[in-house]
Design an enzyme around this catalytic site. Structure first.
Site, short mmCIF file in Angstrom:
data_model
loop_
_atom_site.label_atom_id
_atom_site.label_comp_id
_atom_site.label_asym_id
_atom_site.label_seq_id
_atom_site.Cartn_x
_atom_site.Cartn_y
_atom_site.Cartn_z
CG ASN A 35 -2.08 0.97 1.04
OD1 ASN A 35 -2.61 1.12 -0.06
ND2 ASN A 35 -2.44 1.67 2.10
CB SER A 124 -7.02 2.28 15.35
OG SER A 124 -8.09 3.08 14.95
CE1 TYR A 148 -6.89 -1.04 10.75
CE2 TYR A 148 -8.59 0.42 11.62
CZ TYR A 148 -7.25 0.15 11.36
OH TYR A 148 -6.29 1.07 11.69
CE LYS A 152 -4.22 -1.40 13.34
NZ LYS A 152 -2.79 -1.50 13.12
P1 NAD Z 1 -0.32 2.83 5.14
O1 NAD Z 1 -1.10 1.79 4.42
O2 NAD Z 1 0.01 4.10 4.44
O3 NAD Z 1 1.04 2.19 5.68
C1 NAD Z 1 1.16 0.84 6.02
C2 NAD Z 1 2.43 0.32 5.36
O4 NAD Z 1 2.59 -1.06 5.71
C3 NAD Z 1 2.38 0.40 3.83
O5 NAD Z 1 3.57 0.98 3.37
C4 NAD Z 1 2.25 -1.07 3.40
O6 NAD Z 1 2.86 -1.29 2.14
C5 NAD Z 1 2.96 -1.77 4.53
N1 NAD Z 1 2.52 -3.17 4.75
C6 NAD Z 1 1.26 -3.63 4.86
N2 NAD Z 1 1.27 -4.94 5.09
C7 NAD Z 1 2.57 -5.32 5.13
C8 NAD Z 1 3.23 -6.55 5.37
N3 NAD Z 1 2.55 -7.68 5.60
N4 NAD Z 1 4.58 -6.57 5.37
C9 NAD Z 1 5.29 -5.45 5.15
N5 NAD Z 1 4.73 -4.26 4.90
C10 NAD Z 1 3.38 -4.20 4.91
O7 NAD Z 1 -1.10 3.13 6.50
P2 NAD Z 1 -0.88 4.28 7.58
O8 NAD Z 1 -2.00 5.23 7.48
O9 NAD Z 1 0.51 4.77 7.51
O10 NAD Z 1 -1.10 3.45 8.91
C11 NAD Z 1 -0.03 2.87 9.62
C12 NAD Z 1 -0.58 2.06 10.78
O11 NAD Z 1 -1.37 2.90 11.60
C13 NAD Z 1 -1.48 0.91 10.34
O12 NAD Z 1 -1.22 -0.19 11.18
C14 NAD Z 1 -2.87 1.45 10.58
O13 NAD Z 1 -3.79 0.43 10.86
C15 NAD Z 1 -2.65 2.33 11.79
N6 NAD Z 1 -3.65 3.41 11.89
C16 NAD Z 1 -3.83 4.24 10.83
C17 NAD Z 1 -4.79 5.23 10.91
C18 NAD Z 1 -5.04 6.15 9.73
O14 NAD Z 1 -6.10 6.77 9.68
N7 NAD Z 1 -4.13 6.31 8.81
C19 NAD Z 1 -5.56 5.38 12.07
C20 NAD Z 1 -5.32 4.52 13.14
C21 NAD Z 1 -4.36 3.54 13.04
C1 UD1 Z 2 -12.48 6.27 9.49
C2 UD1 Z 2 -12.64 4.80 9.76
C3 UD1 Z 2 -11.96 4.47 11.09
C4 UD1 Z 2 -10.50 4.86 11.04
C5 UD1 Z 2 -10.40 6.35 10.71
C6 UD1 Z 2 -8.95 6.72 10.57
C7 UD1 Z 2 -14.76 4.16 8.68
C8 UD1 Z 2 -16.20 3.79 8.91
N1 UD1 Z 2 -14.06 4.47 9.81
O1 UD1 Z 2 -13.16 6.93 10.51
O2 UD1 Z 2 -12.05 3.10 11.38
O3 UD1 Z 2 -9.87 4.62 12.29
O4 UD1 Z 2 -11.11 6.62 9.48
O5 UD1 Z 2 -8.75 8.00 10.09
O6 UD1 Z 2 -14.27 4.13 7.57
N2 UD1 Z 2 -17.08 12.30 5.92
C9 UD1 Z 2 -17.92 12.92 5.01
N3 UD1 Z 2 -17.68 12.74 3.68
C10 UD1 Z 2 -16.65 11.98 3.21
C11 UD1 Z 2 -15.80 11.35 4.14
C12 UD1 Z 2 -16.05 11.53 5.48
O7 UD1 Z 2 -18.85 13.62 5.39
O8 UD1 Z 2 -16.51 11.84 1.98
C13 UD1 Z 2 -17.30 12.52 7.36
C14 UD1 Z 2 -17.57 11.26 8.16
O9 UD1 Z 2 -18.96 10.98 8.19
C15 UD1 Z 2 -16.99 11.64 9.54
C16 UD1 Z 2 -15.83 12.58 9.19
O10 UD1 Z 2 -16.10 13.06 7.88
O11 UD1 Z 2 -17.94 12.36 10.28
C17 UD1 Z 2 -14.48 11.89 9.20
O12 UD1 Z 2 -14.54 10.72 8.37
P1 UD1 Z 2 -13.24 9.84 8.05
O13 UD1 Z 2 -12.14 10.71 7.62
O14 UD1 Z 2 -13.67 8.74 7.15
O15 UD1 Z 2 -12.82 9.25 9.46
P2 UD1 Z 2 -13.66 8.41 10.55
O16 UD1 Z 2 -15.10 8.40 10.24
O17 UD1 Z 2 -13.29 8.90 11.88
#
Ligand code: NAD
Ligand code: UD1
Length: 334
Positions: A35, A124, A148, A152
């Site tokens: 990704n 998360s 998901y 976690k």
């Molecule tokens: P991302 O997808 O940009 O980064 C994840 C990275 O892990 C990618 O580079 C992907 O290629 C790599 N990867 C996935 N599976 C792999 C594997 N089996 N072996 C080696 N590499 C692998 O995601 P992110 O937004 O940077 O998120 C990082 C972490 O934080 C994740 O665990 C995600 O669940 C957690 N997280 C993200 C958010 C968010 O909104 N971005 C919120 C809460 C928690």
């Molecule tokens: C989403 C994920 C959550 C994850 C988080 C990380 C879902 C259901 N939940 O949550 O598991 O941890 O991202 O960042 O996917 N919104 C709009 N229009 C859009 C997109 C979003 O109105 O096109 C609103 C949503 O209803 C929400 C807010 O914007 O109220 C934020 O949405 P989003 O960025 O998707 O994050 P989460 O809902 O918090």
């Protein structure tokens, strides 16, 4: 000190690599690029002027992990790698348990084999599920409601048990709220595949003219303007939170990383418009299934235990998101 960063090419991982290097750490990245793009590693090197050791491999591959621990004197691991798309996890739960749970099991097993017991894990805020608490403290009831979120929480439980079984492990479980924004250089940022699910990248792509208008999912929530409220945290603040956690690792810590403030969808849209001068056309549509009205962190514990708090505002977030989007209209596919 050498830190292994799994998933270091991804959105949060790449920003954390930059801040680790800025803080004087050496970084080894393990990423399968499922990704992300290798270009992000080049950009980390450009920003910092330092080389990043890159291992292209899968965190579930124990032989690959063994060769990393043999070749480098790793002191600590920050474990970002995993899959994060909620909808995909509902459609394909086994894949999510495999990547997220089995990946973490393989990693901790090999860490134990090499006696490296310092770990920061990406959890998360989704583990809280439909929480009634506003703000949400770490002590809240946990009820993740999709594969998901369950994956976690499962990893959290595994790491809690590991910590109980062997006090020499130092583990931080970091529960992120909504990571957004990008590095101020505009060189690294979030590069979602296809049409973004999350609000900030969607707004940025509307601003860029790639998408016609934003659909706001509901304006009848019990919030000040009826739209959903979230805790948006600048990804650089989040990265700095990891370094604070790394420095304070001691036994088991469970900590929210959020700004501790809630903003509505309309707050974000209006701030984006004000900061960038670009109008965001939007329409109100039905609520998105599974969405929660109000979700924001009690960020007291991070301040007390890590001495960390966010420093970037919603304006900074909007400015930096737009800078990244406008400099990289096609993300890393330049
Ligand atoms: P991302 O997808 O940009 O980064 C994840 C990275 O892990 C990618 O580079 C992907 O290629 C790599 N990867 C996935 N599976 C792999 C594997 N089996 N072996 C080696 N590499 C692998 O995601 P992110 O937004 O940077 O998120 C990082 C972490 O934080 C994740 O665990 C995600 O669940 C957690 N997280 C993200 C958010 C968010 O909104 N971005 C919120 C809460 C928690
Ligand atoms: C989403 C994920 C959550 C994850 C988080 C990380 C879902 C259901 N939940 O949550 O598991 O941890 O991202 O960042 O996917 N919104 C709009 N229009 C859009 C997109 C979003 O109105 O096109 C609103 C949503 O209803 C929400 C807010 O914007 O109220 C934020 O949405 P989003 O960025 O998707 O994050 P989460 O809902 O918090």
């Amino acid at each position: 000190m050498i830190v292994l960063v799994t998933g270091g090419a991804g959105y949060i991982g790449s920003h954390t690599c930059v801040e680790l290097i800025n803080a004087g750490y050496e970084v080894v990245v393990l990423d399968s690029f499922i990704n992300s793009k290798e270009e992000s590693i080049k950009r980390i090197e450009n920003i910092t002027g330092k080389t990043v050791v890159l291992v292209k491999g899968d965190v579930r591959d124990k032989d690959c992990l063994r060769s990393i621990f043999k070749n480098y004197s790793i002191n600590a691991v920050i474990h970002f790698s995993g899959l994060k798309a909620v909808g995909e996890s509902v459609a394909n739960p086994l894949k999510y348990y495999d990547y997220n749970v089995m990946g973490s099991l393989a990693l901790t097993e090999i860490m134990a084999e090499f006696n490296v017991k310092n770990l920061v894990f990406s959890s998360s805020a989704t583990v809280y599920g439909f929480s009634d608490n506003k703000p949400i403290p770490e002590t809240s009831q946990l009820s993740p409601f999709n594969p998901y979120g369950q994956s976690k929480r499962m990893v959290e439980q595994i790491l809690e048990d590991l910590s109980k079984s062997d006090a020499s492990w130092n583990i931080a479980l970091l529960r992120y709220f909504n990571p957004v924004g990008a590095h101020k250089s505009g060189m690294i940022g979030e590069d979602p595949n296809g049409i973004p699910n999350n609000l900030m990248p969607f707004v940025s792509q509307v601003a860029a003219g790639k998408l016609k208008e934003l659909s706001i999912f509901g304006n009848d929530y019990p919030t000040k303007d009826g739209t959903g409220v979230r805790d948006y945290i600048h990804v650089v603040d989040l990265a700095l939170g990891h370094i604070a956690a790394l420095k304070k690792l001691n036994g088991l810590m469970i900590i929210n990383l959020g700004a501790g403030a809630g903003y509505s969808v309309l707050d974000l849209v209006h701030t984006f418009e004000k900061t960038t001068g670009i109008k965001i056309p939007f329409k109100i549509v039905n609520r998105r299934p599974g969405d929660i009205a109000i979700y924001f962190a009690d960020a007291t514990m991070a301040k007390e235990k890590l001495g960390w708090q966010t420093k970037y505002s919603l304006e900074d977030i909007c400015r930096d998101s737009w800078h990244w989007q406008s400099k990289n209209p096609n993300g890393y596919n330049t």
